[in-house]
Write an enzyme that holds these catalytic residues in place. Structure first.
Site, mmCIF file in Angstrom:
data_model
loop_
_atom_site.group_PDB
_atom_site.id
_atom_site.type_symbol
_atom_site.label_atom_id
_atom_site.label_comp_id
_atom_site.label_asym_id
_atom_site.label_seq_id
_atom_site.Cartn_x
_atom_site.Cartn_y
_atom_site.Cartn_z
ATOM 1 N N GLY A 1 0.859 -1.187 0.000
ATOM 2 C CA GLY A 1 0.000 0.000 0.000
ATOM 3 C C GLY A 1 0.890 1.229 0.000
ATOM 4 N N GLY B 1 2.504 4.934 2.963
ATOM 5 C CA GLY B 1 3.425 3.916 2.459
ATOM 6 C C GLY B 1 4.546 4.551 1.650
ATOM 7 N N ASN C 1 -4.273 2.786 11.051
ATOM 8 C CA ASN C 1 -5.256 3.189 12.061
ATOM 9 C C ASN C 1 -6.364 2.147 12.164
ATOM 10 O OD1 ASN C 1 -4.188 5.642 12.972
ATOM 11 N ND2 ASN C 1 -5.021 6.754 11.223
ATOM 12 N N LYS D 1 -4.809 6.034 20.159
ATOM 13 C CA LYS D 1 -4.949 6.726 18.869
ATOM 14 C C LYS D 1 -6.369 6.536 18.324
ATOM 15 C CE LYS D 1 -2.858 8.175 14.731
ATOM 16 N NZ LYS D 1 -2.122 7.752 13.537
ATOM 17 N N ASN E 1 -9.277 9.264 16.857
ATOM 18 C CA ASN E 1 -9.983 9.135 15.579
ATOM 19 C C ASN E 1 -11.496 8.992 15.769
ATOM 20 O OD1 ASN E 1 -7.693 9.327 13.921
ATOM 21 N ND2 ASN E 1 -7.199 7.177 14.228
ATOM 22 N N ASN F 1 -12.879 11.855 13.382
ATOM 23 C CA ASN F 1 -13.029 11.502 11.967
ATOM 24 C C ASN F 1 -14.468 11.509 11.455
ATOM 25 O OD1 ASN F 1 -10.331 11.347 11.584
ATOM 26 N ND2 ASN F 1 -10.292 9.216 10.955
ATOM 27 N N ASN G 1 -10.865 19.911 11.428
ATOM 28 C CA ASN G 1 -10.688 19.423 12.812
ATOM 29 C C ASN G 1 -10.965 20.499 13.861
ATOM 30 O OD1 ASN G 1 -9.845 17.171 11.485
ATOM 31 N ND2 ASN G 1 -7.793 17.092 12.371
ATOM 32 N N ASN H 1 -6.582 21.003 9.557
ATOM 33 C CA ASN H 1 -6.571 19.727 8.803
ATOM 34 C C ASN H 1 -7.973 19.279 8.424
ATOM 35 O OD1 ASN H 1 -3.910 19.718 9.464
ATOM 36 N ND2 ASN H 1 -3.892 17.643 10.308
ATOM 37 N N SER I 1 -8.720 12.458 7.572
ATOM 38 C CA SER I 1 -8.657 11.517 6.441
ATOM 39 C C SER I 1 -10.053 11.017 6.050
ATOM 40 C CB SER I 1 -7.747 10.341 6.790
ATOM 41 O OG SER I 1 -8.238 9.690 7.934
#
Ligand code: NAD
Length: 309
Positions: A7, A12, A104, A186, A190, A194, A204, A254, A257
């Site tokens: 990935g 990656g 994640n 973590k 999220n 998220n 955010n 931000n 994702s």
């Protein structure tokens, strides 16, 4: 060391690029042919906080069988495709290949172990941030600590070797003796950020400016903390809600994702984040209605990309 990165998207390519720059043999494995071809023809371009350069001593492939077995396989696909991607990467996994996941969400270690066997996986978390711009091109957007550990908490020679290699590549890394604590700590960040950004379209920092979203963040995080505590997980911070809000402030500009995934009509990691809290809550007998609602809403958003104007 011969390293394969499974990935080769934002993260990656970042890890692979930095490891190649520090002299390792690195293969990026991805199903995206245009990206792979661009890297092989022109190199990998990394822009951002560590400078703008093109890394040429790196190879990419869509056919995993062509590269032989690797000493280290770093899994950086989205957690939605971990099982399938690792199954396809079997030709790269020899009897001594160490597999590292910094993805994640919950469940990646178990999915990798199912294919590769127990005792093969190192796992952890990273605070680096990266964005994929286009074929062969990423932006290194943020840097921070990386922690990795063995699943049983022991500090082994192979763990120290991988930690040293990452540090030599400029990826600040420390060994950890409790990866469940790191992964859950973590995850809870999220969980709070998220899905709310994906549903509202807010950045955010904005989700803590409005009472409605700030309240939901608190409730979602509190549910996840109850589940973590029921599982005996000790978190890395004392006040989880305050911690998640601090992260919102520190990353105020931000787009999370999951928001980026929704904007680009891609499948999100919702099932491995808020959805995982719901599943783990069911096992522990802890109700998680807010995470259930967030999971349901993001699931419907991603299922209806093609039927909305
Ligand atoms: P990404 O979508 O940019 O990259 C994933 C890559 O995997 C893509 O290039 C895709 O083509 C490839 N891929 C998909 N299926 C594949 C398969 N079967 N075999 C091989 N390659 C395949 O994702 P990302 O942002 O790099 O995130 C990867 C993981 O890291 C996620 O779990 C994410 O939550 C986590 N993470 C991301 C960041 C970040 O800043 N981007 C930071 C920390 C952690």
């Amino acid at each position: 060391m011969k390293i394969a990165v499974l990935g080769a998207g934002a993260m990656g390519s970042l890890y692979g690029g930095l490891l190649a720059e520090s002299g390792n043999e690195v293969w990026l494995l991805d199903i995206w042919k245009e990206h792979v071809d661009r890297i092989n023809e022109k190199g990998l371009r990394i822009e951002g906080i560590t400078g703008d350069r093109i890394i040429k001593n790196i190879k990419a492939a869509t056919d995993h069988a062509q590269i032989g077995t690797a000493d280290l396989l770093i899994v950086f696909v989205k957690s939605t495709v971990t099982d399938m991607a690792v199954k396809n990467a079997r030709p790269v996994i020899g009897s001594n290949t160490v597999i590292l996941t910094l993805q994640n969400g919950l469940g990646n270690v178990e999915k990798i172990e199912k294919v590769a066997g127990k005792g093969r996986v190192l796992a952890g978390v990273t605070s680096h941030g990266s964005t994929l711009i286009g074929p062969g091109h990423i932006i290194h957007a943020g840097q921070g600590d990386t922690y990795i550990g063995e699943t049983d908490g022991s500090i082994t020679g192979r763990l120290e070797k991988v930690v040293d290699m990452l540090n030599s590549a400029g990826i600040k890394c420390s060994p950890a003796d409790n990866i469940s604590s790191l992964i859950w700590s973590k995850l809870i960040v999220n969980v709070g950020i998220n899905a709310l950004t994906a549903i509202t379209g807010l950045k955010n920092g904005q989700i803590i400016e409005y009472e409605g979203t700030s309240d939901i963040l608190e409730l979602a995080v509190s549910e996840a903390v109850k589940v973590a505590r029921a599982r005996g997980i000790k978190l890395q911070y004392e006040d989880p809600v305050a911690h998640v809000k601090d992260v919102c402030r520190l990353t105020a500009q931000n787009k999370a994702s999951m928001l980026q995934d929704v904007l680009n009509k891609r499948r999100t990691e919702i099932d491995m984040i808020n959805g995982a809290v719901v599943r783990e809550g069911e096992k522990e007998g802890i109700p998680t209605p807010v995470n259930r609602v967030l999971t349901g809403l993001v699931s419907v958003i991603q299922e209806t990309y093609d039927v909305r104007d």
